[in-house]
Design a protein around this motif. Structure first.
Motif, short mmCIF file in Angstrom:
data_model
loop_
_atom_site.label_atom_id
_atom_site.label_comp_id
_atom_site.label_asym_id
_atom_site.label_seq_id
_atom_site.Cartn_x
_atom_site.Cartn_y
_atom_site.Cartn_z
N THR A 60 -10.08 1.41 6.57
CA THR A 60 -9.09 2.45 6.83
C THR A 60 -7.70 1.84 6.78
O THR A 60 -7.49 0.73 7.25
CB THR A 60 -9.34 3.09 8.21
N VAL A 61 -6.75 2.59 6.20
CA VAL A 61 -5.38 2.10 6.01
C VAL A 61 -4.41 2.99 6.77
O VAL A 61 -4.49 4.22 6.67
CB VAL A 61 -5.02 2.06 4.51
N PRO A 62 -3.46 2.40 7.52
CA PRO A 62 -2.45 3.20 8.20
C PRO A 62 -1.57 3.94 7.21
O PRO A 62 -1.50 3.56 6.02
CB PRO A 62 -1.64 2.16 9.00
N PRO A 63 -0.85 4.97 7.64
CA PRO A 63 0.02 5.71 6.72
C PRO A 63 1.24 4.90 6.32
O PRO A 63 1.67 3.99 7.04
CB PRO A 63 0.42 6.95 7.54
N GLY A 64 1.79 5.22 5.14
CA GLY A 64 3.06 4.66 4.72
C GLY A 64 3.00 3.42 3.86
O GLY A 64 4.04 2.84 3.54
N TRP A 65 1.80 2.99 3.45
CA TRP A 65 1.68 1.84 2.56
C TRP A 65 1.70 2.31 1.11
O TRP A 65 1.00 3.25 0.75
CB TRP A 65 0.40 1.06 2.85
N GLY A 66 2.51 1.65 0.28
CA GLY A 66 2.54 1.96 -1.15
C GLY A 66 1.30 1.42 -1.83
O GLY A 66 0.92 0.27 -1.62
N VAL A 67 0.67 2.25 -2.66
CA VAL A 67 -0.57 1.86 -3.32
C VAL A 67 -0.26 1.36 -4.73
O VAL A 67 0.13 2.13 -5.61
CB VAL A 67 -1.56 3.03 -3.39
N VAL A 68 -0.40 0.05 -4.94
CA VAL A 68 -0.27 -0.54 -6.27
C VAL A 68 -1.56 -0.36 -7.05
O VAL A 68 -1.56 0.03 -8.21
CB VAL A 68 0.11 -2.03 -6.18
N SER A 69 -2.68 -0.63 -6.39
CA SER A 69 -4.00 -0.41 -6.99
C SER A 69 -5.01 -0.27 -5.88
O SER A 69 -4.78 -0.70 -4.75
CB SER A 69 -4.39 -1.56 -7.93
#
Length: 200
Positions: A60-69
Motif C-alpha cells: 500500500t502506498v500513501p497519497p501524493g507520490w508521483g508514479v514513474v512506473s
C-alpha cells in the motif's frame, strides 16, 4: 555439471538488482530532482492504493507520490486472463525515489542485500554502507533485512526480501533531509508488504 552462477566472485543472478540500485542512485542524484521541480505529476497515488510488487506480493502506498512506473492492483492485466506482468515500481516525492525491483532469487535476503551492496559500492558513486544490517519483519509477516547508505549527494536505505523464490530489492534514496522527512511514509510502504491473501 552444475550451472555456474558466479561472475567476478559474485552471484550473477543478483547483478540486475544491483544494477538497478546503482541506476536509481544516478537517477535521484541528477535527473529526478530537476524533473520534480519542472513537472506537475499527473499520475499520483491516492489514499488506499496498492501496487503489485510480485505476482504474490503487494504493498500500500500513501497519497501524493508521483508514479514513474508500476502496476496498481486495480490495473487490468496485460493479455486478458494471462498472469499479471509485474514491472519495476518507481515512485517519487519531494526529490526522494522509492524503487522496487524483483526477479528470481533462491538464496536468503541477507545474501541478496550483500550482493547488491557489493556491486553498487564497486561503482564510482561515492556509495558507502552506514550502520549495521538490521532485520525487518513487515506487518504481514514477511522477513527481510535492511541497511542504510550514504553517497556524495545524499542518503538512503536498501531493503531485501525473498518471497516464493522471488527477490525483492527496495531502495529509498534522495537528499538526506527529504529522506528523513519522508521516512514515516517510506517505512509504512515497506511495512505494508504482504502476500496477497494474507499468508506469510
Amino acid at each position: 555439471m552444475p550451472v555456474e552462477h558466479r561472475w567476478l566472485g559474485l552471484d550473477k543472478r543478483s547483478v540486475p538488482y544491483a544494477a538497478v540500485a546503482f541506476a536509481v542512485i544516478a537517477l535521484w542524484a541528477w535527473v529526478l530532482p530537476w524533473v520534480d521541480d519542472q513537472v506537475a505529476w499527473d499520475d499520483t497515488t491516492r489514499t488506499g492504493q496498492a501496487f503489485q510488487v510480485t505476482t504474490e506480493v503487494s504493498m500500500t502506498v500513501p497519497p501524493g507520490w508521483g508514479v514513474v512506473s508500476g502496476l496498481r492492483t486495480t490495473d487490468e492485466p496485460r493479455g486478458g486472463d494471462q498472469a499479471r506482468e509485474v514491472e519495476q515500481t518507481v515512485l517519487v516525492k519531494d526529490g526522494v525515489v522509492f524503487s522496487v525491483q524483483q526477479g528470481p532469487f533462491g538464496e536468503s535476503p541477507v545474501r541478496l542485500l550483500d550482493q547488491v551492496e557489493r556491486i553498487t559500492g564497486a561503482g564510482d558513486s561515492g556509495y558507502y554502507v552506514s550502520g549495521e544490517t538490521r532485520d525487518i519483519t513487515t506487518a504481514g509477516g514477511l522477513r527481510g533485512v535492511a541497511s542504510d547508505f550514504t553517497t556524495a549527494d545524499g542518503a538512503g536505505t536498501v531493503t531485501a526480501f525473498v518471497v516464493g523464490g522471488q527477490g525483492i530489492e527496495i531502495q529509498v534514496a534522495g537528499p538526506e533531509a527529504q529522506v528523513t522527512a519522508l521516512q514515516p511514509e517510506t517505512d509504512a510502504m515497506i511495512d505494508s508488504l504482504a502476500r496477497d491473501g494474507g499468508d506469510s
